[in-house]
Write a protein that holds these residues in place. Structure first.
Motif: not given
Length: 359
Positions: A127-151
């Motif tokens: 059971q590997t659960n690490e909050a620090g990985r969420s920074a990657n998810f947030i960075a990906a959301m920023l990139w997706l918003a930059d591609q024109g997807l709803p933020a």
């Protein structure tokens, strides 16, 4: 990379596969700056030379794919639990990273004395659960918003374990100088950022919901101990993060259900999607544990939903997963409509210490 790495077949079985799994895990831990865990795994591997206990024999005769099943980390988690609980004081020198000690002899003795406690740790994946990985998810959301997807994002996670990353909207992030999330937040993450900073956008997390085949209740001390046992001891900050996550879960539990990954994805994709919202599937260091038939179902469900996605109701898939050939982790994104081809946004430390942004 200039260094050549041996291709690793995640689905290989048999005695040779067990030895390969342990050797790969040792190299993987060393590459991830986890020398103590590497020592523990290497010491367990010596049991294969003379498997005299039931614990050693079960490892040596593992019927499945030892690497895909994370067999070395199952064993390491059991030993770490003994150390954390104070049940095996003779492990302390290894966990203190002391020199001039016989790791193999220590681990062999501990296994002989604590076999009954160790055997259940081989029954299920880490059971590997690490909050620090969420920074990657947030960075990906920023990139997706930059591609024109709803933020505005509706986040779905498979392999959520205790749901720590489902609370990502409660954390603060400094991503190469780009600030996201509440301040100070339940936790704050400032990974060592390499490359250009991610796009700057105001994003909103509309909802988070996740699944796991064996969800962990952070508010149960026994279950929390199991989660802590799978934390690599070198990374002390991760233990502080677990305590912060426990407090956050006690204040407001994450939306987490017991369900297989494929069933969950199919169920959630069948629900109506709000206009102006990006539906996002995310997962980290879990794909290798998902059975092949479920991987195929998830991929088919995502691609089917992607074919129906519109600019106002898009779909995205964000994965931070291990590349076992190069002993690293890659942040890969797909989105629909228009971006079905995978894009590798970053290479990243498995526990959030650094992110190398590639786009």
């Amino acid at each position: 990379m200039s260094e050549r790495y041996k291709f690793v077949d995640m689905n290989e079985t048999g005695p040779g596969a067990v030895r390969t799994a342990f050797a790969n895990q040792v190299a993987y831990c060393r590459a991830a700056e986890a020398p103590i865990t590497a020592r523990i795994v290497a010491a367990v591997a010596t049991l294969l030379d003379r498997p005299e206990t039931g614990f050693a024999r079960r490892i040596a005769n593992w019927p499945g794919a030892a690497l895909a099943d994370a067999l070395p980390l199952r064993a390491a988690g059991g030993l770490h639990a003994l150390h954390l609980s104070g049940a095996a004081d003779d492990l302390a020198p290894i966990y203190a990273d002391a020199d001039d000690i016989n790791d193999a002899a220590i681990v062999t003795g501990v296994v002989r004395r604590h076999e009954a406690a160790l055997l259940p740790w081989l029954d299920g994946p880490p059971q590997t659960n690490e909050a620090g990985r969420s920074a990657n998810f947030i960075a990906a959301m920023l990139w997706l918003a930059d591609q024109g997807l709803p933020a505005r994002f509706e986040c779905l996670e498979i392999g959520s374990s205790a749901g720590i990353n489902l609370m990502l909207d409660r954390y603060h992030y400094d991503l190469g100088g780009v600030q996201v999330g509440p301040q100070p937040g339940v936790m704050a993450f400032t990974p060592d950022w390499q490359g250009r900073h991610p796009p700057q956008h105001a994003i909103e997390i509309a909802s988070t919901r996740g699944c796991d085949v064996a969800p962990v209740d952070l508010t149960d001390p026994a279950q929390a101990l199991r989660l802590k046992a799978f934390i690599w001891p070198e990374h002390a900050i991760r233990f502080a993060r677990i305590e912060a996550a426990i407090a956050a879960a006690e204040a407001r539990p994450p939306d987490l259900v017991r369900m297989t990954a494929a069933d969950f994805v199919e169920q959630e994709l069948a629900k109506p999607q709000a206009a102006g919202t990006t539906r996002l599937l995310m997962h980290s260091i879990v794909w290798q544990y998902v059975p092949a038939d479920q991987q195929a179902r998830i991929t088919a469900a995502m691609e089917g939903a992607g074919a129906r996605a519109t600019a106002d109701r898009p779909l995205a898939w964000v994965a931070l997963e291990a590349n076992r050939t190069v002993h690293g982790h890659e942040l890969v994104v797909r989105h629909w409509p228009g971006g079905a081809a995978p894009v590798m946004l970053a290479r990243a430390h498995p526990h959030g210490a650094w992110i190398e942004w590639l786009v």
